[in-house]
Design a protein around this motif. Structure first.
Motif, PDB file in Angstrom:
ATOM      1  N   GLU A  46       0.831  -1.070  -0.028  1.00 24.99           N
ATOM      2  CA  GLU A  46       0.074   0.125  -0.057  1.00 24.99           C
ATOM      3  C   GLU A  46       0.831   1.238  -0.055  1.00 24.99           C
ATOM      4  O   GLU A  46       0.461   2.326  -0.688  1.00 24.99           O
ATOM      5  CB  GLU A  46      -0.906   0.013   1.227  1.00 24.99           C
ATOM      6  CG  GLU A  46      -2.110  -1.080   1.096  1.00 24.99           C
ATOM      7  CD  GLU A  46      -2.988  -0.687   0.062  1.00 24.99           C
ATOM      8  OE1 GLU A  46      -3.272   0.454  -0.072  1.00 24.99           O
ATOM      9  OE2 GLU A  46      -3.641  -1.649  -0.492  1.00 24.99           O
ATOM     10  N   ARG A  47       1.945   1.283   0.903  1.00 24.79           N
ATOM     11  CA  ARG A  47       2.933   2.394   0.816  1.00 24.79           C
ATOM     12  C   ARG A  47       3.278   2.816  -0.550  1.00 24.79           C
ATOM     13  O   ARG A  47       3.220   4.009  -0.829  1.00 24.79           O
ATOM     14  CB  ARG A  47       3.946   2.066   1.483  1.00 24.79           C
ATOM     15  CG  ARG A  47       4.775   3.374   1.795  1.00 24.79           C
ATOM     16  CD  ARG A  47       6.196   2.681   2.791  1.00 24.79           C
ATOM     17  NE  ARG A  47       7.002   3.831   2.550  1.00 24.79           N
ATOM     18  CZ  ARG A  47       8.430   3.615   2.729  1.00 24.79           C
ATOM     19  NH1 ARG A  47       8.558   2.170   3.238  1.00 24.79           N
ATOM     20  NH2 ARG A  47       9.349   4.551   2.749  1.00 24.79           N
ATOM     21  N   TYR A  48       3.771   1.852  -1.392  1.00 27.83           N
ATOM     22  CA  TYR A  48       4.407   2.132  -2.586  1.00 27.83           C
ATOM     23  C   TYR A  48       3.179   2.689  -3.750  1.00 27.83           C
ATOM     24  O   TYR A  48       3.313   3.710  -4.403  1.00 27.83           O
ATOM     25  CB  TYR A  48       4.984   0.989  -3.214  1.00 27.83           C
ATOM     26  CG  TYR A  48       6.157   0.716  -2.851  1.00 27.83           C
ATOM     27  CD1 TYR A  48       7.108   1.303  -1.790  1.00 27.83           C
ATOM     28  CD2 TYR A  48       6.719  -0.820  -2.925  1.00 27.83           C
ATOM     29  CE1 TYR A  48       8.140   1.276  -1.303  1.00 27.83           C
ATOM     30  CE2 TYR A  48       7.959  -1.151  -2.146  1.00 27.83           C
ATOM     31  CZ  TYR A  48       8.652  -0.093  -1.408  1.00 27.83           C
ATOM     32  OH  TYR A  48       9.704  -0.605  -0.698  1.00 27.83           O
ATOM     33  N   HIS A  50       0.567   4.242  -2.551  1.00 24.43           N
ATOM     34  CA  HIS A  50       0.338   5.682  -2.128  1.00 24.43           C
ATOM     35  C   HIS A  50       1.215   6.640  -2.821  1.00 24.43           C
ATOM     36  O   HIS A  50       0.849   7.690  -3.246  1.00 24.43           O
ATOM     37  CB  HIS A  50       0.091   5.586  -0.633  1.00 24.43           C
ATOM     38  CG  HIS A  50      -0.215   7.000  -0.257  1.00 24.43           C
ATOM     39  ND1 HIS A  50      -1.521   7.645  -0.214  1.00 24.43           N
ATOM     40  CD2 HIS A  50       0.797   7.845   0.574  1.00 24.43           C
ATOM     41  CE1 HIS A  50      -1.213   8.672   0.178  1.00 24.43           C
ATOM     42  NE2 HIS A  50      -0.027   8.852   0.778  1.00 24.43           N
ATOM     43  N   ASP A  51       2.513   5.881  -2.461  1.00 26.57           N
ATOM     44  CA  ASP A  51       3.555   7.041  -3.255  1.00 26.57           C
ATOM     45  C   ASP A  51       3.443   7.398  -4.803  1.00 26.57           C
ATOM     46  O   ASP A  51       3.600   8.453  -5.290  1.00 26.57           O
ATOM     47  CB  ASP A  51       5.173   6.421  -2.961  1.00 26.57           C
ATOM     48  CG  ASP A  51       5.252   6.544  -1.571  1.00 26.57           C
ATOM     49  OD1 ASP A  51       4.845   7.115  -0.972  1.00 26.57           O
ATOM     50  OD2 ASP A  51       6.462   5.697  -1.314  1.00 26.57           O
ATOM     51  N   ILE A  52       2.789   6.388  -5.455  1.00 25.26           N
ATOM     52  CA  ILE A  52       2.879   6.737  -7.033  1.00 25.26           C
ATOM     53  C   ILE A  52       1.242   7.467  -7.182  1.00 25.26           C
ATOM     54  O   ILE A  52       1.067   7.432  -8.453  1.00 25.26           O
ATOM     55  CB  ILE A  52       2.897   5.522  -7.915  1.00 25.26           C
ATOM     56  CG1 ILE A  52       2.111   4.266  -7.444  1.00 25.26           C
ATOM     57  CG2 ILE A  52       4.528   5.249  -7.807  1.00 25.26           C
ATOM     58  CD1 ILE A  52       2.237   3.262  -8.543  1.00 25.26           C
ATOM     59  N   GLY A  53       0.492   7.366  -6.021  1.00 32.58           N
ATOM     60  CA  GLY A  53      -0.802   7.904  -6.479  1.00 32.58           C
ATOM     61  C   GLY A  53      -2.042   7.179  -6.837  1.00 32.58           C
ATOM     62  O   GLY A  53      -2.861   7.471  -7.791  1.00 32.58           O
ATOM     63  N   ASP A  55      -4.863   4.080  -5.717  1.00 31.64           N
ATOM     64  CA  ASP A  55      -5.547   3.062  -4.928  1.00 31.64           C
ATOM     65  C   ASP A  55      -5.476   1.805  -5.267  1.00 31.64           C
ATOM     66  O   ASP A  55      -5.685   1.545  -6.685  1.00 31.64           O
ATOM     67  CB  ASP A  55      -6.988   3.786  -4.652  1.00 31.64           C
ATOM     68  CG  ASP A  55      -7.016   5.073  -3.833  1.00 31.64           C
ATOM     69  OD1 ASP A  55      -6.163   5.342  -3.005  1.00 31.64           O
ATOM     70  OD2 ASP A  55      -7.967   5.859  -4.287  1.00 31.64           O
TER      71      ASP A  55
END
Length: 79
Positions: A46-48, A50-53, A55
Protein backbone atom coordinates in the motif's frame (compact mmCIF):
# COMPACT_ATOMS: atom_id res chain seq x y z
CA UNK A 1 -1.50 -20.15 -52.15
CA UNK A 2 -2.48 -23.45 -50.63
CA UNK A 3 -5.98 -24.05 -49.34
CA UNK A 4 -7.33 -26.75 -47.07
CA UNK A 5 -10.62 -27.74 -45.49
CA UNK A 6 -10.81 -27.23 -41.74
CA UNK A 7 -12.61 -29.48 -39.24
CA UNK A 8 -15.95 -27.84 -39.94
CA UNK A 9 -15.64 -28.16 -43.73
CA UNK A 10 -14.79 -24.53 -44.44
CA UNK A 11 -12.12 -23.70 -46.99
CA UNK A 12 -9.25 -21.80 -45.43
CA UNK A 13 -5.83 -20.66 -46.57
CA UNK A 14 -2.67 -22.21 -45.20
CA UNK A 15 -1.47 -18.82 -43.98
CA UNK A 16 -3.48 -16.11 -42.24
CA UNK A 17 -3.68 -12.75 -43.96
CA UNK A 18 -0.67 -10.59 -42.98
CA UNK A 19 -2.80 -7.69 -41.74
CA UNK A 20 -4.93 -9.97 -39.59
CA UNK A 21 -1.81 -11.58 -38.20
CA UNK A 22 -0.38 -8.17 -37.26
CA UNK A 23 -3.63 -7.16 -35.58
CA UNK A 24 -3.71 -10.38 -33.60
CA UNK A 25 -0.10 -9.90 -32.51
CA UNK A 26 -0.74 -6.28 -31.51
CA UNK A 27 -3.85 -7.27 -29.56
CA UNK A 28 -2.01 -10.04 -27.74
CA UNK A 29 0.95 -7.76 -27.03
CA UNK A 30 -1.35 -5.07 -25.61
CA UNK A 31 -3.21 -7.60 -23.49
CA UNK A 32 0.03 -9.07 -22.16
CA UNK A 33 1.46 -5.63 -21.37
CA UNK A 34 -1.73 -4.65 -19.55
CA UNK A 35 -1.79 -7.96 -17.64
CA UNK A 36 1.86 -7.66 -16.55
CA UNK A 37 1.47 -4.05 -15.43
CA UNK A 38 -1.69 -4.82 -13.48
CA UNK A 39 -0.10 -7.89 -11.90
CA UNK A 40 3.01 -5.96 -10.86
CA UNK A 41 0.99 -3.16 -9.29
CA UNK A 42 -1.14 -5.66 -7.38
CA UNK A 43 1.99 -7.08 -5.73
CA UNK A 44 3.14 -3.67 -4.44
CA UNK A 45 2.51 -2.75 -0.79
CA UNK A 46 0.00 0.00 0.00
CA UNK A 47 2.82 2.41 0.81
CA UNK A 48 4.28 2.21 -2.70
CA UNK A 49 0.87 2.51 -4.32
CA UNK A 50 0.19 5.60 -2.22
CA UNK A 51 3.56 7.07 -3.30
CA UNK A 52 2.65 6.76 -6.99
CA UNK A 53 -0.90 7.97 -6.40
CA UNK A 54 -2.84 4.79 -7.13
CA UNK A 55 -5.47 3.20 -4.90
CA UNK A 56 -5.56 -0.60 -4.93
CA UNK A 57 -9.12 -0.66 -6.28
CA UNK A 58 -8.13 1.71 -9.12
CA UNK A 59 -5.17 -0.30 -10.46
CA UNK A 60 -6.92 -1.45 -13.64
CA UNK A 61 -8.13 2.07 -14.44
CA UNK A 62 -4.66 3.52 -13.79
CA UNK A 63 -3.06 0.98 -16.14
CA UNK A 64 -5.66 1.73 -18.83
CA UNK A 65 -5.03 5.47 -18.51
CA UNK A 66 -1.26 5.01 -18.68
CA UNK A 67 -1.44 2.71 -21.69
CA UNK A 68 -3.74 5.05 -23.60
CA UNK A 69 -1.08 7.79 -23.30
CA UNK A 70 1.74 5.65 -24.74
CA UNK A 71 2.56 5.77 -28.44
CA UNK A 72 2.08 2.51 -30.34
CA UNK A 73 5.87 2.02 -30.68
CA UNK A 74 6.15 1.91 -26.89
CA UNK A 75 4.66 -1.60 -26.90
CA UNK A 76 7.42 -2.99 -29.10
CA UNK A 77 10.46 -4.66 -27.59
CA UNK A 78 13.54 -2.51 -27.36
CA UNK A 79 15.81 -5.53 -26.95
Amino acid sequence: MAYYTDDMGFIASARPAPLLSLRIRATLRNWLTRFKATDELKTLPERYLHDIGVDRHDIAAAVDRAMSKLPVDEFRSRG
